[in-house]
Design a protein around this motif. Sequence first.
Motif, PDB file in Angstrom:
ATOM      1  N   GLY A   1       0.740  -1.369  -0.073  1.00 33.36           N
ATOM      2  CA  GLY A   1       0.010   0.018   0.091  1.00 33.36           C
ATOM      3  C   GLY A   1       0.971   1.208  -0.039  1.00 33.36           C
ATOM      4  N   ALA A   2       2.017   1.058   0.120  1.00 36.90           N
ATOM      5  CA  ALA A   2       3.103   2.376  -0.230  1.00 36.90           C
ATOM      6  C   ALA A   2       3.049   3.311  -1.262  1.00 36.90           C
ATOM      7  CB  ALA A   2       4.427   1.876   0.097  1.00 36.90           C
ATOM      8  N   THR A   3       3.179   4.431  -1.032  1.00 42.02           N
ATOM      9  CA  THR A   3       2.994   5.209  -2.133  1.00 42.02           C
ATOM     10  C   THR A   3       4.548   5.400  -2.847  1.00 42.02           C
ATOM     11  OG1 THR A   3       3.435   7.456  -0.918  1.00 42.02           O
ATOM     12  CG2 THR A   3       0.966   6.693  -1.453  1.00 42.02           C
ATOM     13  N   LEU A   4       4.592   6.083  -4.018  1.00 39.94           N
ATOM     14  CA  LEU A   4       5.946   6.004  -4.798  1.00 39.94           C
ATOM     15  C   LEU A   4       6.738   7.198  -3.555  1.00 39.94           C
ATOM     16  CD1 LEU A   4       5.256   6.737  -8.515  1.00 39.94           C
ATOM     17  CD2 LEU A   4       5.158   4.528  -7.126  1.00 39.94           C
ATOM     18  N   GLY A   5       6.091   7.945  -2.993  1.00 34.03           N
ATOM     19  CA  GLY A   5       6.887   8.995  -2.013  1.00 34.03           C
ATOM     20  C   GLY A   5       7.443   8.250  -0.953  1.00 34.03           C
ATOM     21  N   ASP A   6       6.385   7.287  -0.345  1.00 34.06           N
ATOM     22  CA  ASP A   6       6.815   6.497   0.756  1.00 34.06           C
ATOM     23  C   ASP A   6       8.330   6.039   0.483  1.00 34.06           C
ATOM     24  OD1 ASP A   6       4.650   7.007   2.337  1.00 34.06           O
ATOM     25  OD2 ASP A   6       3.430   5.460   1.409  1.00 34.06           O
ATOM     26  N   ILE A   7       8.530   5.495  -0.725  1.00 32.24           N
ATOM     27  CA  ILE A   7       9.596   4.508  -1.181  1.00 32.24           C
ATOM     28  C   ILE A   7      10.935   5.352  -1.128  1.00 32.24           C
ATOM     29  CG2 ILE A   7      10.515   2.797  -2.849  1.00 32.24           C
ATOM     30  CD1 ILE A   7       7.841   1.956  -3.426  1.00 32.24           C
ATOM     31  N   ASP A   8      10.543   6.403  -2.117  1.00 32.92           N
ATOM     32  CA  ASP A   8      11.629   7.409  -2.523  1.00 32.92           C
ATOM     33  C   ASP A   8      12.266   8.094  -1.104  1.00 32.92           C
ATOM     34  OD1 ASP A   8      11.789   7.155  -4.906  1.00 32.92           O
ATOM     35  OD2 ASP A   8      10.021   8.736  -5.349  1.00 32.92           O
ATOM     36  N   SER A   9      11.398   8.338  -0.033  1.00 33.38           N
ATOM     37  CA  SER A   9      11.933   9.160   1.114  1.00 33.38           C
ATOM     38  C   SER A   9      12.690   8.009   1.821  1.00 33.38           C
ATOM     39  CB  SER A   9      10.731   9.651   1.970  1.00 33.38           C
ATOM     40  OG  SER A   9       9.992   8.693   2.367  1.00 33.38           O
ATOM     41  N   LYS A  10      12.355   6.813   1.750  1.00 42.51           N
ATOM     42  CA  LYS A  10      13.085   5.750   2.482  1.00 42.51           C
ATOM     43  C   LYS A  10      14.592   5.457   1.943  1.00 42.51           C
ATOM     44  CE  LYS A  10      13.447   3.139   6.333  1.00 42.51           C
ATOM     45  NZ  LYS A  10      12.774   3.041   7.491  1.00 42.51           N
ATOM     46  N   THR A  11      14.330   5.153   0.660  1.00 45.64           N
ATOM     47  CA  THR A  11      15.625   4.515  -0.113  1.00 45.64           C
ATOM     48  C   THR A  11      16.634   5.753  -0.282  1.00 45.64           C
ATOM     49  OG1 THR A  11      14.457   5.088  -2.109  1.00 45.64           O
ATOM     50  CG2 THR A  11      14.294   2.797  -1.255  1.00 45.64           C
ATOM     51  N   GLN A  12      16.209   6.982  -0.607  1.00 42.44           N
ATOM     52  CA  GLN A  12      17.021   8.099  -0.737  1.00 42.44           C
ATOM     53  C   GLN A  12      17.790   8.349   0.574  1.00 42.44           C
ATOM     54  OE1 GLN A  12      18.070  10.534  -3.611  1.00 42.44           O
ATOM     55  NE2 GLN A  12      17.998   8.584  -3.788  1.00 42.44           N
ATOM     56  N   LYS A  13      17.328   7.846   1.687  1.00 41.88           N
ATOM     57  CA  LYS A  13      18.381   7.851   2.817  1.00 41.88           C
ATOM     58  C   LYS A  13      19.523   7.078   2.743  1.00 41.88           C
ATOM     59  CE  LYS A  13      14.946   9.084   6.331  1.00 41.88           C
ATOM     60  NZ  LYS A  13      13.635   8.570   6.661  1.00 41.88           N
ATOM     61  N   PHE A  14      19.724   6.136   1.768  1.00 41.19           N
ATOM     62  CA  PHE A  14      20.700   5.582   1.483  1.00 41.19           C
ATOM     63  C   PHE A  14      21.353   5.643   0.229  1.00 41.19           C
ATOM     64  CE2 PHE A  14      17.929   3.363   4.253  1.00 41.19           C
ATOM     65  CZ  PHE A  14      18.773   2.596   5.272  1.00 41.19           C
ATOM     66  N   GLY A  15      20.912   6.848  -0.341  1.00 37.61           N
ATOM     67  CA  GLY A  15      21.305   7.372  -1.753  1.00 37.61           C
ATOM     68  C   GLY A  15      21.021   6.234  -2.775  1.00 37.61           C
ATOM     69  N   LEU A  16      19.807   5.540  -2.595  1.00 39.87           N
ATOM     70  CA  LEU A  16      19.453   4.482  -3.537  1.00 39.87           C
ATOM     71  C   LEU A  16      18.082   4.846  -3.867  1.00 39.87           C
ATOM     72  CD1 LEU A  16      20.319   1.294  -1.397  1.00 39.87           C
ATOM     73  CD2 LEU A  16      21.546   2.147  -3.427  1.00 39.87           C
ATOM     74  N   ALA A  17      17.400   4.554  -5.169  1.00 42.57           N
ATOM     75  CA  ALA A  17      16.264   4.432  -5.698  1.00 42.57           C
ATOM     76  C   ALA A  17      15.854   3.184  -6.664  1.00 42.57           C
ATOM     77  CB  ALA A  17      16.069   5.720  -6.375  1.00 42.57           C
ATOM     78  N   THR A  18      14.713   2.941  -6.798  1.00 41.20           N
ATOM     79  CA  THR A  18      14.196   2.144  -7.766  1.00 41.20           C
ATOM     80  C   THR A  18      13.169   2.816  -8.741  1.00 41.20           C
ATOM     81  OG1 THR A  18      12.926  -0.003  -7.799  1.00 41.20           O
ATOM     82  CG2 THR A  18      11.750   1.513  -6.510  1.00 41.20           C
ATOM     83  N   PRO A  19      13.045   2.505 -10.081  1.00 42.89           N
ATOM     84  CA  PRO A  19      12.424   3.048 -10.910  1.00 42.89           C
ATOM     85  C   PRO A  19      10.958   3.198 -10.661  1.00 42.89           C
ATOM     86  CG  PRO A  19      14.004   1.447 -12.002  1.00 42.89           C
ATOM     87  CD  PRO A  19      14.047   1.175 -10.585  1.00 42.89           C
ATOM     88  N   THR A  20      10.228   3.920 -10.564  1.00 42.12           N
ATOM     89  CA  THR A  20       8.921   4.166 -10.194  1.00 42.12           C
ATOM     90  C   THR A  20       8.166   5.139 -11.285  1.00 42.12           C
ATOM     91  OG1 THR A  20       9.047   5.985  -8.477  1.00 42.12           O
ATOM     92  CG2 THR A  20       8.863   3.622  -7.948  1.00 42.12           C
ATOM     93  N   GLY A  21       7.308   6.033 -10.693  1.00 44.30           N
ATOM     94  CA  GLY A  21       6.489   6.793 -11.693  1.00 44.30           C
ATOM     95  C   GLY A  21       7.095   8.442 -11.485  1.00 44.30           C
ATOM     96  N   THR A  22       6.153   9.325 -11.719  1.00 45.82           N
ATOM     97  CA  THR A  22       6.427  10.644 -11.702  1.00 45.82           C
ATOM     98  C   THR A  22       5.861  11.586 -10.668  1.00 45.82           C
ATOM     99  OG1 THR A  22       5.172  11.215 -13.727  1.00 45.82           O
ATOM    100  CG2 THR A  22       7.771  10.857 -13.796  1.00 45.82           C
ATOM    101  N   VAL A  23       4.816  10.908 -10.259  1.00 44.03           N
ATOM    102  CA  VAL A  23       4.038  11.471  -9.257  1.00 44.03           C
ATOM    103  C   VAL A  23       4.073  10.953  -7.784  1.00 44.03           C
ATOM    104  CG1 VAL A  23       1.307  12.158  -8.698  1.00 44.03           C
ATOM    105  CG2 VAL A  23       2.490  12.493 -11.000  1.00 44.03           C
ATOM    106  N   SER A  24       4.399  11.465  -6.683  1.00 41.35           N
ATOM    107  CA  SER A  24       4.622  10.698  -5.557  1.00 41.35           C
ATOM    108  C   SER A  24       3.588  10.068  -4.902  1.00 41.35           C
ATOM    109  CB  SER A  24       5.558  11.677  -4.651  1.00 41.35           C
ATOM    110  OG  SER A  24       4.527  12.568  -3.837  1.00 41.35           O
ATOM    111  N   GLU A  25       2.215  10.620  -4.949  1.00 39.51           N
ATOM    112  CA  GLU A  25       1.103   9.746  -4.545  1.00 39.51           C
ATOM    113  C   GLU A  25       0.584   8.718  -4.984  1.00 39.51           C
ATOM    114  OE1 GLU A  25      -1.279  13.629  -4.329  1.00 39.51           O
ATOM    115  OE2 GLU A  25       0.436  14.641  -2.930  1.00 39.51           O
ATOM    116  N   THR A  26       1.095   8.584  -6.284  1.00 36.07           N
ATOM    117  CA  THR A  26       0.655   7.066  -6.932  1.00 36.07           C
ATOM    118  C   THR A  26       1.116   5.966  -5.991  1.00 36.07           C
ATOM    119  OG1 THR A  26       1.232   8.151  -9.047  1.00 36.07           O
ATOM    120  CG2 THR A  26       0.894   6.035  -9.176  1.00 36.07           C
ATOM    121  N   GLY A  27       0.396   4.892  -6.000  1.00 34.73           N
ATOM    122  CA  GLY A  27       0.617   3.664  -5.374  1.00 34.73           C
ATOM    123  C   GLY A  27       1.517   2.719  -6.137  1.00 34.73           C
ATOM    124  N   ILE A  28       2.385   2.062  -5.232  1.00 44.06           N
ATOM    125  CA  ILE A  28       3.286   1.094  -6.078  1.00 44.06           C
ATOM    126  C   ILE A  28       2.536  -0.044  -6.489  1.00 44.06           C
ATOM    127  CG2 ILE A  28       4.117  -0.077  -3.746  1.00 44.06           C
ATOM    128  CD1 ILE A  28       6.494   0.747  -6.707  1.00 44.06           C
TER     129      ILE A  28
END
Length: 455
Positions: free
Chosen positions: A105-132
């Motif tokens: 149920g996470a949004t793309l924003g939930d993922i980016d905010s966590k993964t970027q703490k480690f300088g990492l990211a996974t390819p997702t979409g362009t609007v942070s409120e979209t669901g994974i």
Amino acid sequence: MNEKIKTDKSGYIILPSHERYDEKRKVWNNLIDRYPAAIFECLSDADVISAVSFAKKQNMDISVRGGGHHLAGTAVCEEGVMLDLSKMTTVSVDEKRQIAIVDAGATLGDIDSKTQKFGLATPTGTVSETGIGGLALGGGFGYLRGKYGLTCDNILSVKMVTADGKLLKVSKDEHSDLFWAIRGGGGNFGVVTEFELQLYPVGPNVLAIDTMYDYKDAKEIFQKLDNYMKDAPDEISVNTAIMQLPPAPFLHESMHGKRVIAVSGMYAGELTLETEKTLIEPLQELATPLMDNTGMMPYTDLQKKLDPMVPKGAEVVGTSLFFKELDEAMLDIIFDSMESSPLPMAMVQIWMLNGQMNSVSADETAFAVRDARYLVLFDGEIVKGDPVGGQEWMDSIYEKLTPFSYQKTSYLNGVKLGEEITKNTYGDNYSKLAKIKRDYDPENLFCYNHNIVPE
Ligand SMILES: Cc1cc2nc3c(=O)[nH]c(=O)nc-3n(C[C@H](O)[C@H](O)[C@H](O)COP(=O)(O)OP(=O)(O)OC[C@H]3O[C@@H](n4cnc5c(N)ncnc54)[C@H](O)[C@@H]3O)c2cc1C
């Protein structure tokens, strides 16, 4: 073997008399006005199992809500059981293995905010409120598609509840048929409760492309972009949007109501003076720009930049098609459609497709469209009561553009439901998907989606 079932938390069952029922049955597209018999607000695997088992026993349809962003509102069913996963949002990162474990149920924003703490990211979409959930299972196009592929290409495994109420671990080694099917096959095969996603070093700052041009230069701009993309490296992603600017206070009055082309995107490589000159400047010089905000910014900010443009609650119609060429006749249809649009806030986006997302063969995953070079997405906000026939207008654009499209394929995450659209898009993969559907969901319990009918 069954996965260990998470039972730590338990959510609510929300019935029509509940004070939160109306808020919970609403999704991003306010045109959707359906009334589920019950909304299961799931917090754990066990909740999802209970909801699926209940619906099956009662012979009721199921719909699954992740971020609630699907244009067709497939998250909400009429009189069935709606599984709302939007409170299952935990994201954890295994920094050493560069993997994110993401609740569905996470949004793309939930993922980016966590993964970027480690300088990492996974390819997702362009609007942070979209669901994974819906995004990953149906494809997933974002700024990293050229460098690292679609979101579905970066699913390493999922935990999933199937129609028989079992929780399965699905990966290339376990239930490999399902693993093939969920990478593009949408919510047809069960309810994903957790994704394991591949991460890559990204950011923290990235180069965001953002130049706005006058619509009068449209032909020249698209011709130049078409040439540019032929040699563009995987690190470049380019999106364009033709739209009419709103009378917003932050825009100069002379810009109000002006039709423009916004060229946006990202460079996912190391920026040097040389790359800036050869790769970025040409995108800033496609014609005389009206505005240019190209520059470095935090990746997490870029991922949220479009959020204010697409707030929840509008009544929206849309359509989509993939193309291999930017044919002059096809562009003329797009331009004519925009110029004669009955919808004041209509927009067409043309996304350039390149790199890794097209290096996967069509039969390697259920997501079959691997050869297209352009994704065209029309959206329009309809006016109250829809006196102008917004959906009919979208349908007519779809009809006119289909002959030029790539094998009549659409991005299923951005188009209304339809048997022909679904079959055209899956192409040769459809029959394999129908067999897997028969094996895992023979009664078509999961039918609120671009439905694959069990063989
Ligand atoms: C404002 C906006 C911006 C967008 N931007 C992009 C973009 O940049 N790139 C892109 O690729 N797409 C984009 N999309 C399209 C997006 O991919 C789809 O809308 C997608 O369905 C969103 O997923 P969701 O979980 O938010 O949607 P939902 O409406 O909650 O779910 C859609 C469907 O997915 C299935 N589903 C969702 N979660 C699960 C699950 N856990 N298990 C099983 N099935 C599930 C169900 O069938 C459900 O009906 C955008 C859409 C909007 C409205």
